[in-house]
Design a protein around this motif. Structure first.
Motif, PDB file in Angstrom:
ATOM      1  N   ALA A 179     -22.663   5.908   1.787  1.00  0.00           N
ATOM      2  CA  ALA A 179     -21.542   6.382   2.597  1.00  0.00           C
ATOM      3  C   ALA A 179     -21.984   6.572   4.045  1.00  0.00           C
ATOM      4  CB  ALA A 179     -21.011   7.694   2.029  1.00  0.00           C
ATOM      5  N   ASN A 180     -23.265   6.370   4.324  1.00  0.00           N
ATOM      6  CA  ASN A 180     -23.753   6.464   5.707  1.00  0.00           C
ATOM      7  C   ASN A 180     -23.052   5.444   6.575  1.00  0.00           C
ATOM      8  OD1 ASN A 180     -25.779   8.168   4.706  1.00  0.00           O
ATOM      9  ND2 ASN A 180     -27.182   7.462   6.284  1.00  0.00           N
ATOM     10  N   ASN A 181     -22.751   5.822   7.816  1.00  0.00           N
ATOM     11  CA  ASN A 181     -22.082   4.836   8.653  1.00  0.00           C
ATOM     12  C   ASN A 181     -23.047   3.758   9.147  1.00  0.00           C
ATOM     13  OD1 ASN A 181     -23.434   6.472  10.384  1.00  0.00           O
ATOM     14  ND2 ASN A 181     -21.630   7.251  11.462  1.00  0.00           N
ATOM     15  N   ASP A 182     -24.339   3.992   8.987  1.00  0.00           N
ATOM     16  CA  ASP A 182     -25.299   2.947   9.371  1.00  0.00           C
ATOM     17  C   ASP A 182     -25.894   2.255   8.142  1.00  0.00           C
ATOM     18  OD1 ASP A 182     -26.683   5.133   8.516  1.00  0.00           O
ATOM     19  OD2 ASP A 182     -28.132   5.157  10.162  1.00  0.00           O
ATOM     20  N   VAL A 183     -25.061   2.071   7.116  1.00  0.00           N
ATOM     21  CA  VAL A 183     -25.524   1.456   5.864  1.00  0.00           C
ATOM     22  C   VAL A 183     -26.120   0.069   6.107  1.00  0.00           C
ATOM     23  CG1 VAL A 183     -23.182   0.633   5.298  1.00  0.00           C
ATOM     24  CG2 VAL A 183     -24.896   0.792   3.487  1.00  0.00           C
ATOM     25  N   MET A 184     -25.586  -0.665   7.088  1.00  0.00           N
ATOM     26  CA  MET A 184     -26.098  -1.997   7.370  1.00  0.00           C
ATOM     27  C   MET A 184     -27.543  -1.923   7.870  1.00  0.00           C
ATOM     28  SD  MET A 184     -24.084  -4.667   9.756  1.00  0.00           S
ATOM     29  CE  MET A 184     -25.060  -5.781  10.748  1.00  0.00           C
ATOM     30  N   LEU A 185     -27.798  -0.946   8.732  1.00  0.00           N
ATOM     31  CA  LEU A 185     -29.128  -0.729   9.282  1.00  0.00           C
ATOM     32  C   LEU A 185     -30.111  -0.291   8.195  1.00  0.00           C
ATOM     33  CD1 LEU A 185     -30.266  -0.777  12.236  1.00  0.00           C
ATOM     34  CD2 LEU A 185     -30.054   1.714  12.196  1.00  0.00           C
ATOM     35  N   LEU A 186     -29.647   0.629   7.345  1.00  0.00           N
ATOM     36  CA  LEU A 186     -30.484   1.117   6.247  1.00  0.00           C
ATOM     37  C   LEU A 186     -30.837  -0.021   5.291  1.00  0.00           C
ATOM     38  CD1 LEU A 186     -28.543   4.413   5.465  1.00  0.00           C
ATOM     39  CD2 LEU A 186     -30.826   4.268   6.465  1.00  0.00           C
ATOM     40  N   ALA A 187     -29.857  -0.853   4.979  1.00  0.00           N
ATOM     41  CA  ALA A 187     -30.081  -1.989   4.076  1.00  0.00           C
ATOM     42  C   ALA A 187     -31.132  -2.913   4.669  1.00  0.00           C
ATOM     43  CB  ALA A 187     -28.769  -2.747   3.857  1.00  0.00           C
ATOM     44  N   ASP A 188     -31.054  -3.080   5.974  1.00  0.00           N
ATOM     45  CA  ASP A 188     -31.984  -3.931   6.696  1.00  0.00           C
ATOM     46  C   ASP A 188     -33.400  -3.358   6.641  1.00  0.00           C
ATOM     47  OD1 ASP A 188     -32.222  -6.309   8.196  1.00  0.00           O
ATOM     48  OD2 ASP A 188     -32.550  -5.088  10.001  1.00  0.00           O
ATOM     49  N   GLN A 189     -33.513  -2.058   6.897  1.00  0.00           N
ATOM     50  CA  GLN A 189     -34.808  -1.361   6.843  1.00  0.00           C
ATOM     51  C   GLN A 189     -35.434  -1.475   5.456  1.00  0.00           C
ATOM     52  OE1 GLN A 189     -34.326   2.737   7.870  1.00  0.00           O
ATOM     53  NE2 GLN A 189     -34.249   2.365  10.067  1.00  0.00           N
ATOM     54  N   ALA A 190     -34.591  -1.377   4.451  1.00  0.00           N
ATOM     55  CA  ALA A 190     -35.075  -1.378   3.069  1.00  0.00           C
ATOM     56  C   ALA A 190     -35.446  -2.784   2.607  1.00  0.00           C
ATOM     57  CB  ALA A 190     -34.003  -0.803   2.154  1.00  0.00           C
ATOM     58  N   GLY A 191     -34.918  -3.786   3.304  1.00  0.00           N
ATOM     59  CA  GLY A 191     -35.140  -5.167   2.875  1.00  0.00           C
ATOM     60  C   GLY A 191     -34.180  -5.565   1.766  1.00  0.00           C
ATOM     61  N   ALA A 192     -33.012  -4.893   1.701  1.00  0.00           N
ATOM     62  CA  ALA A 192     -32.016  -5.208   0.671  1.00  0.00           C
ATOM     63  C   ALA A 192     -31.349  -6.554   0.971  1.00  0.00           C
ATOM     64  CB  ALA A 192     -30.968  -4.098   0.614  1.00  0.00           C
ATOM     65  N   ASP A 193     -30.700  -7.099  -0.037  1.00  0.00           N
ATOM     66  CA  ASP A 193     -30.063  -8.410   0.103  1.00  0.00           C
ATOM     67  C   ASP A 193     -28.632  -8.317   0.613  1.00  0.00           C
ATOM     68  OD1 ASP A 193     -32.090 -10.350  -1.334  1.00  0.00           O
ATOM     69  OD2 ASP A 193     -31.996  -8.507  -2.492  1.00  0.00           O
ATOM     70  N   GLY A 194     -28.081  -7.113   0.570  1.00  0.00           N
ATOM     71  CA  GLY A 194     -26.706  -6.919   1.023  1.00  0.00           C
ATOM     72  C   GLY A 194     -26.403  -5.441   0.998  1.00  0.00           C
ATOM     73  N   TYR A 195     -25.179  -5.092   1.358  1.00  0.00           N
ATOM     74  CA  TYR A 195     -24.825  -3.673   1.339  1.00  0.00           C
ATOM     75  C   TYR A 195     -23.351  -3.505   1.021  1.00  0.00           C
ATOM     76  CZ  TYR A 195     -22.866  -4.515   5.961  1.00  0.00           C
ATOM     77  OH  TYR A 195     -22.125  -5.010   6.994  1.00  0.00           O
ATOM     78  N   LEU A 196     -23.011  -2.332   0.547  1.00  0.00           N
ATOM     79  CA  LEU A 196     -21.641  -1.982   0.220  1.00  0.00           C
ATOM     80  C   LEU A 196     -21.424  -0.554   0.699  1.00  0.00           C
ATOM     81  CD1 LEU A 196     -19.015  -2.807  -1.286  1.00  0.00           C
ATOM     82  CD2 LEU A 196     -20.029  -1.867  -3.356  1.00  0.00           C
ATOM     83  N   SER A 197     -20.442  -0.371   1.568  1.00  0.00           N
ATOM     84  CA  SER A 197     -20.145   0.975   2.076  1.00  0.00           C
ATOM     85  C   SER A 197     -19.334   1.743   1.054  1.00  0.00           C
ATOM     86  CB  SER A 197     -19.322   0.884   3.357  1.00  0.00           C
ATOM     87  OG  SER A 197     -20.010   0.137   4.315  1.00  0.00           O
ATOM     88  N   LYS A 198     -19.616   3.029   0.962  1.00  0.00           N
ATOM     89  CA  LYS A 198     -18.774   3.915   0.163  1.00  0.00           C
ATOM     90  C   LYS A 198     -17.842   4.653   1.117  1.00  0.00           C
ATOM     91  CE  LYS A 198     -22.538   5.227  -2.936  1.00  0.00           C
ATOM     92  NZ  LYS A 198     -23.369   6.372  -3.236  1.00  0.00           N
ATOM     93  N   PRO A 199     -16.613   4.943   0.766  1.00  0.00           N
ATOM     94  CA  PRO A 199     -16.008   4.489  -0.488  1.00  0.00           C
ATOM     95  C   PRO A 199     -15.706   2.989  -0.427  1.00  0.00           C
ATOM     96  CG  PRO A 199     -14.402   5.635   0.883  1.00  0.00           C
ATOM     97  CD  PRO A 199     -15.713   5.746   1.588  1.00  0.00           C
ATOM     98  N   PHE A 200     -15.741   2.335  -1.574  1.00  0.00           N
ATOM     99  CA  PHE A 200     -15.498   0.902  -1.633  1.00  0.00           C
ATOM    100  C   PHE A 200     -14.272   0.670  -2.497  1.00  0.00           C
ATOM    101  CE2 PHE A 200     -18.360   2.340  -4.905  1.00  0.00           C
ATOM    102  CZ  PHE A 200     -17.760   1.868  -6.058  1.00  0.00           C
ATOM    103  N   ASP A 201     -13.675  -0.511  -2.396  1.00  0.00           N
ATOM    104  CA  ASP A 201     -12.623  -0.759  -3.369  1.00  0.00           C
ATOM    105  C   ASP A 201     -13.160  -1.694  -4.453  1.00  0.00           C
ATOM    106  OD1 ASP A 201     -11.885  -3.524  -2.791  1.00  0.00           O
ATOM    107  OD2 ASP A 201     -10.939  -2.779  -0.970  1.00  0.00           O
ATOM    108  N   ILE A 202     -12.455  -1.711  -5.551  1.00  0.00           N
ATOM    109  CA  ILE A 202     -12.905  -2.431  -6.746  1.00  0.00           C
ATOM    110  C   ILE A 202     -13.162  -3.904  -6.447  1.00  0.00           C
ATOM    111  CG2 ILE A 202     -12.162  -3.196  -9.046  1.00  0.00           C
ATOM    112  CD1 ILE A 202     -10.763  -0.474  -9.329  1.00  0.00           C
ATOM    113  N   GLN A 203     -12.277  -4.481  -5.651  1.00  0.00           N
ATOM    114  CA  GLN A 203     -12.418  -5.900  -5.331  1.00  0.00           C
ATOM    115  C   GLN A 203     -13.707  -6.170  -4.556  1.00  0.00           C
ATOM    116  OE1 GLN A 203     -10.189  -7.979  -6.866  1.00  0.00           O
ATOM    117  NE2 GLN A 203     -11.844  -9.354  -6.337  1.00  0.00           N
TER     118      GLN A 203
END
Length: 121
Positions: free
Chosen positions: A86-110
């Motif tokens: 739910a962090n507003n910098d989820v994209m940055l965090l994902a990048d730091q972690a070396g993740a393959d993608g990110y999903l912001s919370k809250p998210f919708d089912i689709q």
């Protein structure tokens, strides 16, 4: 029928885990959840998921450290990790972690289903 794809969700919020389990089992996935990313290598090795969702705020070992451990592992590094926050910098965090993608919370089912399909295609 194709083999069920396995999703592993790490989040310390039981509501989120229940919601995701409900949505994804309904969509035909097999789900495992954990509220801690301690011993991440053991946890993931025991289940061998097709995709992982990793929350940022996890007790003890946080999401970034856990994702880095996975990405540094010889065989587990190929499993897509979707950073989940739910962090507003989820994209940055994902990048730091070396993740393959990110999903912001809250998210919708689709969104949840789309990101899985995208990474398992």
């Amino acid at each position: 029928m194709a083999e069920q794809k396995k999703v592993f969700i790490f989040d310390d919020n039981t509501d989120i885990l229940e919601l995701c389990t409900f949505i994804l089992e309904d969509a035909g996935y097999e789900i495992k959840t954990s509220s801690t990313s301690n011993n991440i290598i053991d946890q993931v090795s025991a289940y061998t998921p097709d995709i992982i969702f990793m929350d940022n705020w996890l007790p003890d070992v946080g999401g970034i450290e856990a994702t880095r451990e996975l990405k540094g592992h010889e065989t587990l590094k190929n499993i897509p990790v979707i950073y989940f926050s739910a962090n507003n910098d989820v994209m940055l965090l994902a990048d730091q972690a070396g993740a393959d993608g990110y999903l912001s919370k809250p998210f919708d089912i689709q969104e949840l289903e789309n990101i899985i399909l995208k990474h398992l295609a």
